[in-house]
Design a protein around this motif. Structure first.
Motif, mmCIF file in Angstrom:
data_model
loop_
_atom_site.group_PDB
_atom_site.id
_atom_site.type_symbol
_atom_site.label_atom_id
_atom_site.label_comp_id
_atom_site.label_asym_id
_atom_site.label_seq_id
_atom_site.Cartn_x
_atom_site.Cartn_y
_atom_site.Cartn_z
ATOM 1 N N THR A 112 0.846 -1.186 0.000
ATOM 2 C CA THR A 112 0.000 0.000 0.000
ATOM 3 C C THR A 112 0.881 1.234 0.000
ATOM 4 O OG1 THR A 112 -0.147 0.061 2.412
ATOM 5 C CG2 THR A 112 -1.859 -1.158 1.265
ATOM 6 N N THR A 113 0.353 2.293 -0.563
ATOM 7 C CA THR A 113 1.028 3.581 -0.572
ATOM 8 C C THR A 113 0.263 4.499 0.360
ATOM 9 O OG1 THR A 113 1.726 3.247 -2.854
ATOM 10 C CG2 THR A 113 1.792 5.499 -2.019
ATOM 11 N N ALA A 114 0.980 5.188 1.244
ATOM 12 C CA ALA A 114 0.347 6.084 2.208
ATOM 13 C C ALA A 114 1.029 7.435 2.181
ATOM 14 C CB ALA A 114 0.434 5.490 3.607
ATOM 15 N N GLN A 156 4.556 -2.795 3.081
ATOM 16 C CA GLN A 156 4.341 -4.143 2.554
ATOM 17 C C GLN A 156 4.654 -5.173 3.627
ATOM 18 O OE1 GLN A 156 6.213 -4.765 -1.224
ATOM 19 N NE2 GLN A 156 6.152 -6.986 -1.041
ATOM 20 N N GLU A 172 5.706 3.459 1.239
ATOM 21 C CA GLU A 172 5.260 2.170 0.712
ATOM 22 C C GLU A 172 5.305 1.194 1.876
ATOM 23 O OE1 GLU A 172 4.124 1.463 -2.219
ATOM 24 O OE2 GLU A 172 4.739 3.227 -3.356
#
Length: 103
Positions: free
Chosen positions: A2-4, A14, A12
């Motif tokens: 996911t990118t936040a 993971q 990133e």
């Protein structure tokens, strides 16, 4: 993965497990740590694009080690990280040392 967007930093995230926070050096981005991802598959890996690098915008205030490290600490807190393994490359090692000494 996911990118936040956490404050001025794009991260990133993971995997699952103990957090590993990866901080790149001057001129780098979070992508430089891609080759290590398979070896860290049993961890929650958080790769940061530091302020002014990669997808993270450059702040208006001057970029200093203090400001960069403080932004990393804030990003870690926003992602729920209280303790982590820190991995740095080049200037990122200085940021990691700042975090370790002050947290």
């Amino acid at each position: 993965m996911t990118t936040a967007q956490v404050g001025p930093i794009v991260a990133e995230v993971q995997g699952q497990g103990a957090p590993v926070v990866m901080i790149h050096g001057l001129g780098g981005t979070s992508n430089m740590f891609q080759p290590q991802m398979a070896a860290l598959s049993s961890f929650r890996v958080i790769r940061l694009d530091m302020p002014g690098s990669g997808r993270s915008p450059r702040p208006l205030e001057p970029l200093t080690i203090d400001a960069i490290a403080a932004a990393a600490v804030k990003a870690m807190a926003a992602l729920g990280v209280e303790r982590a393994h820190l991995v740095g490359h080049s200037m990122g090692t200085i940021v990691c040392q700042w975090i370790a000494a002050r947290q």
